[in-house]
Motif scaffolding. Structure first.
Motif, mmCIF file in Angstrom:
data_model
loop_
_atom_site.group_PDB
_atom_site.id
_atom_site.type_symbol
_atom_site.label_atom_id
_atom_site.label_comp_id
_atom_site.label_asym_id
_atom_site.label_seq_id
_atom_site.Cartn_x
_atom_site.Cartn_y
_atom_site.Cartn_z
ATOM 1 N N UNK A 61 0.831 -1.205 0.000
ATOM 2 C CA UNK A 61 0.000 0.000 0.000
ATOM 3 C C UNK A 61 0.869 1.259 0.000
ATOM 4 N N UNK A 62 1.865 1.288 0.877
ATOM 5 C CA UNK A 62 2.760 2.452 0.953
ATOM 6 C C UNK A 62 3.541 2.611 -0.351
ATOM 7 N N UNK A 63 3.995 1.508 -0.917
ATOM 8 C CA UNK A 63 4.746 1.549 -2.165
ATOM 9 C C UNK A 63 3.904 2.137 -3.293
ATOM 10 N N UNK A 64 2.644 1.727 -3.358
ATOM 11 C CA UNK A 64 1.757 2.250 -4.402
ATOM 12 C C UNK A 64 1.500 3.737 -4.178
ATOM 13 N N UNK A 65 1.324 4.132 -2.930
ATOM 14 C CA UNK A 65 1.129 5.557 -2.626
ATOM 15 C C UNK A 65 2.333 6.384 -3.073
ATOM 16 N N UNK A 66 3.517 5.772 -3.053
ATOM 17 C CA UNK A 66 4.742 6.458 -3.466
ATOM 18 C C UNK A 66 4.960 6.384 -4.967
ATOM 19 N N UNK A 67 4.018 5.756 -5.691
ATOM 20 C CA UNK A 67 4.074 5.750 -7.145
ATOM 21 C C UNK A 67 4.700 4.533 -7.788
ATOM 22 N N UNK A 68 4.896 3.453 -7.074
ATOM 23 C CA UNK A 68 5.494 2.260 -7.646
ATOM 24 C C UNK A 68 4.496 1.586 -8.594
ATOM 25 N N UNK A 69 4.729 1.726 -9.891
ATOM 26 C CA UNK A 69 3.781 1.204 -10.874
ATOM 27 C C UNK A 69 3.801 -0.316 -10.947
ATOM 28 N N UNK A 70 4.943 -0.952 -10.679
ATOM 29 C CA UNK A 70 5.002 -2.418 -10.700
ATOM 30 C C UNK A 70 4.089 -3.002 -9.621
ATOM 31 N N UNK A 71 4.151 -2.433 -8.414
ATOM 32 C CA UNK A 71 3.274 -2.907 -7.338
ATOM 33 C C UNK A 71 1.816 -2.616 -7.674
ATOM 34 N N UNK A 72 1.566 -1.474 -8.292
ATOM 35 C CA UNK A 72 0.190 -1.128 -8.677
ATOM 36 C C UNK A 72 -0.338 -2.132 -9.703
ATOM 37 N N UNK A 73 0.484 -2.497 -10.687
ATOM 38 C CA UNK A 73 0.066 -3.477 -11.692
ATOM 39 C C UNK A 73 -0.203 -4.828 -11.040
ATOM 40 N N UNK A 74 0.645 -5.203 -10.090
ATOM 41 C CA UNK A 74 0.471 -6.477 -9.413
ATOM 42 C C UNK A 74 -0.851 -6.500 -8.633
ATOM 43 N N UNK A 75 -1.141 -5.420 -7.924
ATOM 44 C CA UNK A 75 -2.405 -5.337 -7.179
ATOM 45 C C UNK A 75 -3.589 -5.426 -8.144
ATOM 46 N N UNK A 76 -3.505 -4.724 -9.263
ATOM 47 C CA UNK A 76 -4.595 -4.778 -10.230
ATOM 48 C C UNK A 76 -4.788 -6.192 -10.774
ATOM 49 N N UNK A 77 -3.688 -6.914 -11.014
ATOM 50 C CA UNK A 77 -3.806 -8.259 -11.586
ATOM 51 C C UNK A 77 -4.252 -9.293 -10.559
ATOM 52 N N UNK A 81 -8.986 -8.217 -10.059
ATOM 53 C CA UNK A 81 -9.624 -9.145 -11.001
ATOM 54 C C UNK A 81 -11.122 -8.879 -11.132
ATOM 55 N N UNK A 82 -11.747 -8.586 -9.997
ATOM 56 C CA UNK A 82 -13.203 -8.387 -10.046
ATOM 57 C C UNK A 82 -13.582 -7.138 -10.834
ATOM 58 N N UNK A 83 -12.596 -6.290 -11.114
ATOM 59 C CA UNK A 83 -12.836 -5.101 -11.935
ATOM 60 C C UNK A 83 -12.373 -5.305 -13.371
#
Length: 109
Positions: A61-77, A81-83
């Motif tokens: 969560x903190x990493x994504x807040x700091x702009x880490x796109x790799x972690x954001x992509x991982x969370x999305x995948x 999924x439900x989205x």
């Protein structure tokens, strides 16, 4: 081995059996047996594992807040999924399937 000793060994272990086994000075399999011997020790061990998962989620969560796109992509995948975000296609099928060989339908499966 008594329940209170096992509970004390579980506390702060992160839900790692080898940590519990070192604290109890016994083999991994023995520690695992003690962890699962009482409902209270099973629950304490599960609580430790859940706490570690919560910590890991907090780091992501903190990493994504700091702009880490790799972690954001991982969370999305995973969580997204439900989205509709996923790296693989998941299909659901209900009904029959007809196999065809050389233009001739085979028995339904």
């Amino acid at each position: 081995m008594n329940k209170e000793t096992v509970l004390e060994a579980i506390k702060g272990s992160g839900g790692i059996v080898s940590t519990v086994s070192k604290r109890l000075d016994c083999a991994w399999h023995t520690a695992n047996k003690y962890i699962h011997e009482w409902d209270e020790t099973k629950a304490a061990f599960e609580d430790e594992r859940e706490a570690i998962l919560d910590m890991a989620e907090g780091v992501i969560y903190q990493s994504i807040k700091e702009g880490n796109s790799q972690d954001a992509k991982w969370i999305l995948s995973t969580l997204g999924k439900k989205r509709g975000f996923s790296e693989k296609v998941e299909l659901e099928h209900s009904g029959g399937i007809t196999f065809v060989k050389d233009g001739t339908p085979l028995d339904d499966v």
